[in-house]
Scaffold this motif. Sequence first.
Motif, PDB file in Angstrom:
ATOM      1  N   THR A  37       0.826  -1.207   0.000  1.00 35.95           N
ATOM      2  CA  THR A  37       0.000   0.000   0.000  1.00 35.95           C
ATOM      3  C   THR A  37       0.860   1.255   0.000  1.00 35.95           C
ATOM      4  OG1 THR A  37      -0.159  -0.283   2.365  1.00 35.95           O
ATOM      5  CG2 THR A  37      -2.064  -0.935   1.070  1.00 35.95           C
ATOM      6  N   ASN A  38       2.096   1.167   0.449  1.00 43.44           N
ATOM      7  CA  ASN A  38       2.988   2.302   0.255  1.00 43.44           C
ATOM      8  C   ASN A  38       4.401   1.827  -0.023  1.00 43.44           C
ATOM      9  OD1 ASN A  38       4.468   2.129   2.784  1.00 43.44           O
ATOM     10  ND2 ASN A  38       2.577   2.845   3.744  1.00 43.44           N
ATOM     11  N   MET A  39       5.220   2.779  -0.491  1.00 43.33           N
ATOM     12  CA  MET A  39       6.537   2.429  -0.999  1.00 43.33           C
ATOM     13  C   MET A  39       7.441   1.889   0.107  1.00 43.33           C
ATOM     14  SD  MET A  39       8.362   4.917  -3.607  1.00 43.33           S
ATOM     15  CE  MET A  39       9.818   4.528  -4.506  1.00 43.33           C
ATOM     16  N   MET A  40       7.316   2.460   1.295  1.00 44.67           N
ATOM     17  CA  MET A  40       8.195   2.050   2.398  1.00 44.67           C
ATOM     18  C   MET A  40       7.958   0.584   2.739  1.00 44.67           C
ATOM     19  SD  MET A  40      10.504   3.605   3.863  1.00 44.67           S
ATOM     20  CE  MET A  40      11.705   2.999   4.998  1.00 44.67           C
ATOM     21  N   ASN A  41       6.676   0.196   2.820  1.00 40.55           N
ATOM     22  CA  ASN A  41       6.370  -1.203   3.115  1.00 40.55           C
ATOM     23  C   ASN A  41       6.968  -2.112   2.066  1.00 40.55           C
ATOM     24  OD1 ASN A  41       4.990  -0.540   5.346  1.00 40.55           O
ATOM     25  ND2 ASN A  41       2.962  -1.065   4.589  1.00 40.55           N
ATOM     26  N   GLY A 150       4.217  -0.483  -4.882  1.00 40.14           N
ATOM     27  CA  GLY A 150       3.971   0.373  -3.724  1.00 40.14           C
ATOM     28  C   GLY A 150       4.027   1.840  -4.093  1.00 40.14           C
ATOM     29  N   GLY A 151       4.998   2.203  -4.938  1.00 31.92           N
ATOM     30  CA  GLY A 151       5.129   3.599  -5.348  1.00 31.92           C
ATOM     31  C   GLY A 151       3.900   4.082  -6.088  1.00 31.92           C
ATOM     32  N   VAL A 152       3.449   3.282  -7.061  1.00 33.36           N
ATOM     33  CA  VAL A 152       2.268   3.689  -7.831  1.00 33.36           C
ATOM     34  C   VAL A 152       1.060   3.826  -6.917  1.00 33.36           C
ATOM     35  CG1 VAL A 152       0.625   2.927  -9.577  1.00 33.36           C
ATOM     36  CG2 VAL A 152       3.055   2.690  -9.990  1.00 33.36           C
ATOM     37  N   ARG A 153       0.886   2.843  -6.032  1.00 33.77           N
ATOM     38  CA  ARG A 153      -0.303   2.878  -5.175  1.00 33.77           C
ATOM     39  C   ARG A 153      -0.258   4.044  -4.198  1.00 33.77           C
ATOM     40  NH1 ARG A 153      -1.789  -2.966  -2.940  1.00 33.77           N
ATOM     41  NH2 ARG A 153      -3.608  -1.845  -2.185  1.00 33.77           N
ATOM     42  N   GLU A 154       0.934   4.308  -3.657  1.00 29.39           N
ATOM     43  CA  GLU A 154       1.028   5.405  -2.698  1.00 29.39           C
ATOM     44  C   GLU A 154       0.810   6.740  -3.385  1.00 29.39           C
ATOM     45  OE1 GLU A 154       4.613   5.482  -0.419  1.00 29.39           O
ATOM     46  OE2 GLU A 154       3.913   7.160   0.786  1.00 29.39           O
ATOM     47  N   LEU A 155       1.429   6.885  -4.582  1.00 29.03           N
ATOM     48  CA  LEU A 155       1.309   8.162  -5.294  1.00 29.03           C
ATOM     49  C   LEU A 155      -0.125   8.411  -5.722  1.00 29.03           C
ATOM     50  CD1 LEU A 155       3.181  10.434  -6.268  1.00 29.03           C
ATOM     51  CD2 LEU A 155       3.184   9.340  -8.480  1.00 29.03           C
ATOM     52  N   MET A 156      -0.764   7.366  -6.251  1.00 29.07           N
ATOM     53  CA  MET A 156      -2.128   7.539  -6.743  1.00 29.07           C
ATOM     54  C   MET A 156      -3.138   7.631  -5.596  1.00 29.07           C
ATOM     55  SD  MET A 156      -1.857   7.719  -9.938  1.00 29.07           S
ATOM     56  CE  MET A 156      -3.417   7.395 -10.723  1.00 29.07           C
ATOM     57  N   GLY A 157      -2.859   6.897  -4.506  1.00 33.97           N
ATOM     58  CA  GLY A 157      -3.845   6.858  -3.428  1.00 33.97           C
ATOM     59  C   GLY A 157      -3.719   8.005  -2.449  1.00 33.97           C
ATOM     60  N   GLY A 159      -1.075  10.498  -2.657  1.00 34.84           N
ATOM     61  CA  GLY A 159      -0.379  11.681  -3.159  1.00 34.84           C
ATOM     62  C   GLY A 159       0.976  11.874  -2.527  1.00 34.84           C
ATOM     63  N   THR A 160       1.537  10.820  -1.931  1.00 31.69           N
ATOM     64  CA  THR A 160       2.851  10.947  -1.294  1.00 31.69           C
ATOM     65  C   THR A 160       3.772   9.863  -1.827  1.00 31.69           C
ATOM     66  OG1 THR A 160       2.187   9.497   0.506  1.00 31.69           O
ATOM     67  CG2 THR A 160       1.882  11.843   0.847  1.00 31.69           C
ATOM     68  N   LEU A 161       5.077  10.041  -1.591  1.00 30.48           N
ATOM     69  CA  LEU A 161       6.047   8.989  -1.895  1.00 30.48           C
ATOM     70  C   LEU A 161       6.979   8.865  -0.709  1.00 30.48           C
ATOM     71  CD1 LEU A 161       7.334   9.092  -5.579  1.00 30.48           C
ATOM     72  CD2 LEU A 161       6.045   7.311  -4.440  1.00 30.48           C
ATOM     73  N   LEU A 162       7.123   7.663  -0.171  1.00 30.72           N
ATOM     74  CA  LEU A 162       7.933   7.424   1.030  1.00 30.72           C
ATOM     75  C   LEU A 162       7.550   8.360   2.163  1.00 30.72           C
ATOM     76  CD1 LEU A 162      11.485   6.846  -0.491  1.00 30.72           C
ATOM     77  CD2 LEU A 162      10.043   5.161   0.637  1.00 30.72           C
ATOM     78  N   VAL A 176      -5.280   2.749  -2.457  1.00 32.07           N
ATOM     79  CA  VAL A 176      -4.687   2.131  -1.265  1.00 32.07           C
ATOM     80  C   VAL A 176      -5.565   1.010  -0.716  1.00 32.07           C
ATOM     81  CG1 VAL A 176      -3.255   4.042  -0.518  1.00 32.07           C
ATOM     82  CG2 VAL A 176      -5.630   3.956   0.198  1.00 32.07           C
ATOM     83  N   LEU A 177      -6.762   0.868  -1.241  1.00 31.11           N
ATOM     84  CA  LEU A 177      -7.633  -0.216  -0.775  1.00 31.11           C
ATOM     85  C   LEU A 177      -7.162  -1.548  -1.378  1.00 31.11           C
ATOM     86  CD1 LEU A 177     -11.082   1.543  -0.977  1.00 31.11           C
ATOM     87  CD2 LEU A 177      -9.599   1.236   0.981  1.00 31.11           C
ATOM     88  N   PRO A 178      -7.474  -2.657  -0.710  1.00 29.98           N
ATOM     89  CA  PRO A 178      -6.944  -3.949  -1.166  1.00 29.98           C
ATOM     90  C   PRO A 178      -7.265  -4.283  -2.618  1.00 29.98           C
ATOM     91  CG  PRO A 178      -7.957  -4.179   0.976  1.00 29.98           C
ATOM     92  CD  PRO A 178      -8.221  -2.784   0.545  1.00 29.98           C
ATOM     93  N   ALA A 179      -8.484  -3.989  -3.069  1.00 28.17           N
ATOM     94  CA  ALA A 179      -8.892  -4.409  -4.409  1.00 28.17           C
ATOM     95  C   ALA A 179      -7.997  -3.808  -5.478  1.00 28.17           C
ATOM     96  CB  ALA A 179     -10.338  -4.014  -4.653  1.00 28.17           C
ATOM     97  N   SER A 180      -7.530  -2.592  -5.281  1.00 31.16           N
ATOM     98  CA  SER A 180      -6.758  -1.931  -6.326  1.00 31.16           C
ATOM     99  C   SER A 180      -5.423  -2.620  -6.556  1.00 31.16           C
ATOM    100  CB  SER A 180      -6.522  -0.476  -5.957  1.00 31.16           C
ATOM    101  OG  SER A 180      -5.441  -0.401  -5.074  1.00 31.16           O
ATOM    102  N   GLY A 181      -4.960  -3.401  -5.555  1.00 31.12           N
ATOM    103  CA  GLY A 181      -3.713  -4.122  -5.725  1.00 31.12           C
ATOM    104  C   GLY A 181      -3.727  -4.971  -6.977  1.00 31.12           C
ATOM    105  N   PHE A 182      -4.855  -5.627  -7.209  1.00 29.84           N
ATOM    106  CA  PHE A 182      -4.972  -6.488  -8.386  1.00 29.84           C
ATOM    107  C   PHE A 182      -4.859  -5.678  -9.669  1.00 29.84           C
ATOM    108  CE2 PHE A 182      -7.198  -8.883  -5.107  1.00 29.84           C
ATOM    109  CZ  PHE A 182      -6.534 -10.086  -5.207  1.00 29.84           C
TER     110      PHE A 182
END
Lengths: 210, 308
Positions: A37-41, A150-157, A159-162, A176-182
């Motif tokens: 869900t985020n780049m750090m993770n 993680g980067g794409v999801r964090e940026l799109m969800g 608006g941050t990076l790291l 950032v919600l689980p479904a978008s991972g797919f």
Amino acid sequence: MLEDKKSYSNIFLNGIFNDNPIFRLALSMCPAVGISTNMMNGLLMGIAVLFVQICSSLTISLMKNFIHPRIRIPTYTLTIATWVTVTDLVLAAFFPVAYKSLGIFVRLIVVFCFITMRLDVFARKNPVFPSLVDAVGMGFGFMFGMIAIGGVRELMGMGTLLGYDILGFRPLLFFVLPASGFFVVGFMMAIFNYTETIYNQRKRARSTAS
Amino acid sequence: MKEIIKITVGLTMTCLIAAAIMGGVFIVTAKAKKHNEYVNFQENMLKLLGFDENKPAPEALQLCTVFRYLVHQDKKTSLGYMLPVQASDATDDITYQLVLVDIQGQFIAKYDLAILLAQATDEKDREKAITAVLTGNNNTIEYADQFIVAKNGDQRLAYLLPGKTPGFKTHINFMMAMDATYSIVGLQILEHQEDPGLGAEIEQEYFKNQFTGKDVERLKTLKVIKEPLPDEQLRFLERTKWINNEFSDDDLATLQKKYQPKDICAITGATISSVAVLNGVKNVATKFVYRVKVLENIISKQNISVAF
């Protein structure tokens, strides 16, 4: 000597491009969707997996003559489980912040199929150093995939990076919600494959032209 | 037959080596992990009191822990409270006194314990000190729980109550802060294993902050309702996340007043976790209020110079 170096770099790049665990083999999708869900993770998970992969590959490669071929799978599982427990304990003791966000996902590394796959396909049949290179390649391939997703999801969800504010607003909280991972994994897989097709076409065109 | 032995020996050896590695790492890391938990606990206490990096805790802040034990003497069971007291000599040290109370809340006896505030965090030291003063045979003591009184100089800030409640999967460990009038100041979730994205939302501000301001009378009838949070309330509950100064102090007061009587809105998809937290909070709060009243009564009657 030159031949050796080339083959080592091939083994290394193989893990990142041709056999990328996430985009190519589509193995271990559970963490790719769950934790990215985020780049750090993604980065932390990548480091944890890299460590476990290197340690397990080295262990199996060193012990390959002692492992009875009939019971190799239990041995792999045991090896991975040991190194994962070590990672888990060390993270809990010395990196409490990282441990808090990774939590149960660290223990999940035990059942990452690409680690077992790498042990069975590569480390079992090869000497120590190529196994190490292969493990590093695979680990970095996984880390690269996790960071990208993680980067794409964090940026799109968010608006941050790291954790740093990049956009200043939240474009789509859905990411950032689980479904978008797919969705993200699917799209990135498509982009990955598309670039590779284009690259191969150009290469072929160049070789036929010359 | 030979194969079977070979496989058995091989697997046993692997297991033994694995166990040795894991055991070794555990021994090395156990202490650091315990220390982390302690630091985490302290940090959460300060957070509940409203102190953080921007607003460091004052020098005079003191956290006095009161421990509650079950003391079995012969066939009688009584409650043993370990109260921090000012040392009788001129020094500013805080020592502990053990006060025995029977089940009905009547005072039995009090003993001086040879233990300082700093030592009291260690469970073994505490038990040693208690068993040293108890007279009679067949004494067994059993640790029940603890609460922490935070005071700033002479002023009592809040009671911090750690608690445990069965959640959806395993236990949820939480800590809540109550002020002197027994209304909730804050709630922190310390440890839980709920599902990420569903039950794990109990960690979020919008859930935790719903408990703020509820007093003991309200807690008795408080329940979880399955209604979505109104937008205004959501922004109010999550105000620390967004831009500062969105609400003026007056706004905050009116909003707090408006939402104070409201029930707790369940987390979407995690009603069981929400109810679990509510029940835990209710349980801890009602028991604590009863106990602290008994205790205050005894303290004033017996002239114990408590440190809080």
